[in-house]
Scaffold this active site. Structure first.
Site, PDB file in Angstrom:
ATOM      1  CE1 TYR A 129      -3.350  -2.623  -0.251  1.00 12.76           C
ATOM      2  CE2 TYR A 129      -4.350  -1.687   1.713  1.00 12.76           C
ATOM      3  CZ  TYR A 129      -4.397  -2.567   0.649  1.00 12.76           C
ATOM      4  OH  TYR A 129      -5.486  -3.381   0.497  1.00 12.76           O
ATOM      5  CE  LYS A 160       0.709 -17.660   0.172  1.00 13.44           C
ATOM      6  NZ  LYS A 160      -0.297 -18.732   0.406  1.00 13.44           N
ATOM      7  CG  ASP A 162      -3.218 -19.187   2.076  1.00 12.21           C
ATOM      8  OD1 ASP A 162      -2.376 -19.061   2.987  1.00 12.21           O
ATOM      9  OD2 ASP A 162      -3.006 -19.877   1.068  1.00 12.21           O
ATOM     10  CG  ASP A 164      -7.802  -3.004   3.332  1.00 15.64           C
ATOM     11  OD1 ASP A 164      -8.795  -2.688   4.022  1.00 15.64           O
ATOM     12  OD2 ASP A 164      -7.665  -2.670   2.139  1.00 15.64           O
TER      13      ASP A 164
HETATM   14 MG    MG Z   1     -10.490  -1.566   4.073  1.00 18.71          MG
END
Ligand code: MG
Ligand code: NAI
Length: 337
Positions: free
Chosen positions: A123, A175, A208, A232
């Site tokens: 991000y 991950k 995951d 997020d």
């Molecule tokens: Mg969000």
């Protein structure tokens, strides 16, 4: 003892849910003084600046802000004011408590906290196109940034949070099996830090598999920590476990400055009608009380909300009731013990 906080009522339903929240805080005897400041459309209209310096100065001076939702003006080159505040104060930890308040959902008694790194990862938005054979957008590339500094401060925040709030376990979701450098660094830093917190159980899980386990058996978790984009996505998944975004609050924490808010936006479709559900902002206010050392008052307010929500008599339209914002707030005030 009284503490001054910055209050930004915000746009759309912001003033409605904020005044309901402040009336509950006052009725509960929270030791707070309000330094009211403008941001968003309200500030743009009155001061021709969606994020006035006086508002930033107030937040900096008080160290704590309770903020209503802000409409991001469309066009005119305005960037998100929420993002601007986060950047200004380097609010690196996004803290999302997830608790069952209304029974009859998928699970009962969920009580989890997600701690999301808020400044790094994909991000940061370092992206570009790669042209090939006359196609200027033949490919696109994005860079994931993980620093030891950033990973360490968010993981440390998670351990400290667990300790301060009497929680038993921290799960680091990652991950690192695929992204061996970026996610590997995040995982290594978390594992190293875990050694400093022998009183807190530590585990790491692949992201995951974590998502699946959260849906199948959320009670297996307690505090979760992860990088920005994973956080997020997973924070919305977790909000879904307890009835959606209407119940979701967030703390944005930096060094010396913390800002608490509801996760939802300014809801222009219902603004001004007095029917918005103020629960999310009230929960944000409770997290703020915890943060500034008034956890007993926070617990009383949560208990009162829980009673009103469980009775289901005086709840707002989004929860299937017909109460107004103010009627709900008054019911919460009557339920305070
Ligand atoms: Mg969000
Ligand atoms: P939104 O969350 O404002 O609304 C989505 C839907 O949920 C609407 O139907 C709305 O009526 C409903 N809703 C939201 N909060 C509610 C509440 N407390 N009670 C009952 N119903 C509620 O999201 P939307 O429409 O995408 O965004 C509207 C504006 O809010 C935009 O300008 C956006 O930029 C801003 N926004 C601000 C945020 C913040 O300040 N943290 C976060 C999200 C959006």
């Amino acid at each position: 003892m009284s503490r001054t906080i910055t209050v930004v009522h915000g746009d759309g339903i912001g003033p409605e849910v904020m005044s309901a929240t402040l009336s509950v805080l006052d009725a509960a005897g929270a030791g707070l003084d309000y330094d009211q400041q403008l941001a968003g459309m309200a500030a743009l209209e009155r001061l021709n600046d969606p994020l006035p310096p006086a508002t930033l100065d107030s937040i900096r001076a008080n160290g704590v802000a309770l903020k209503g939702p802000l409409t991001t003006p469309v066009g005119g080159g305005f960037r998100s004011i929420n993002v601007a505040i986060r950047k200004e104060f380097d609010l690196y930890a996004n803290v999302r408590p997830v608790r069952t308040f209304v029974p009859g959902g998928r699970y009962e008694d969920i009580d989890l906290v997600l701690i999301r790194e808020n400044t790094e990862g994909l991000y940061v938005g370092v992206e570009h196109y790669i042209g090939m054979e006359g196609d200027p957008r033949a490919a696109a590339e994005s860079v994931m940034i993980v620093t030891r500094f950033g990973a360490e401060r968010i993981c440390r925040y998670a351990f400290e949070y667990a300790r301060r709030h009497g929680r038993r376990k921290v799960t680091l979701a990652h991950k690192a099996n695929i992204l061996k450098y970026t996610q590997g660094l995040f995982l290594d830093v978390g594992r190293e830090l875990a050694g400093e917190y022998p009183d807190i159980e530590f585990e790491d899980r692949i992201i995951d598999a974590t998502a699946m386990q959260l849906v199948l058996n959320p009670h297996a978790f307690d505090v979760l920590v992860m990088e920005n984009m994973f956080g997020d996505i997973v924070s919305d998944l977790m909000a879904g476990l307890v009835g959606g975004l209407g119940m979701a609050s967030a703390g944005n924490i930096g060094r010396g400055v913390a800002m608490f808010e509801a996760v939802h936006g300014s809801a222009p479709d219902i603004a001004g009608q007095g029917i918005a559900n103020p629960t999310a902002l009230m929960l944000a206010a409770c997290a703020m009380l915890d943060h500034i050392g008034q956890p007993e008052t926070a617990a009383r307010i949560r208990g009162a909300m829980q009673k009103v929500l469980r009775r289901r008599e005086t709840v707002t339209g989004d929860l299937g009731g017909s109460a107004s914002t103010q009627e709900y707030a008054q019911a919460v005030i009557r339920a305070l013990e």
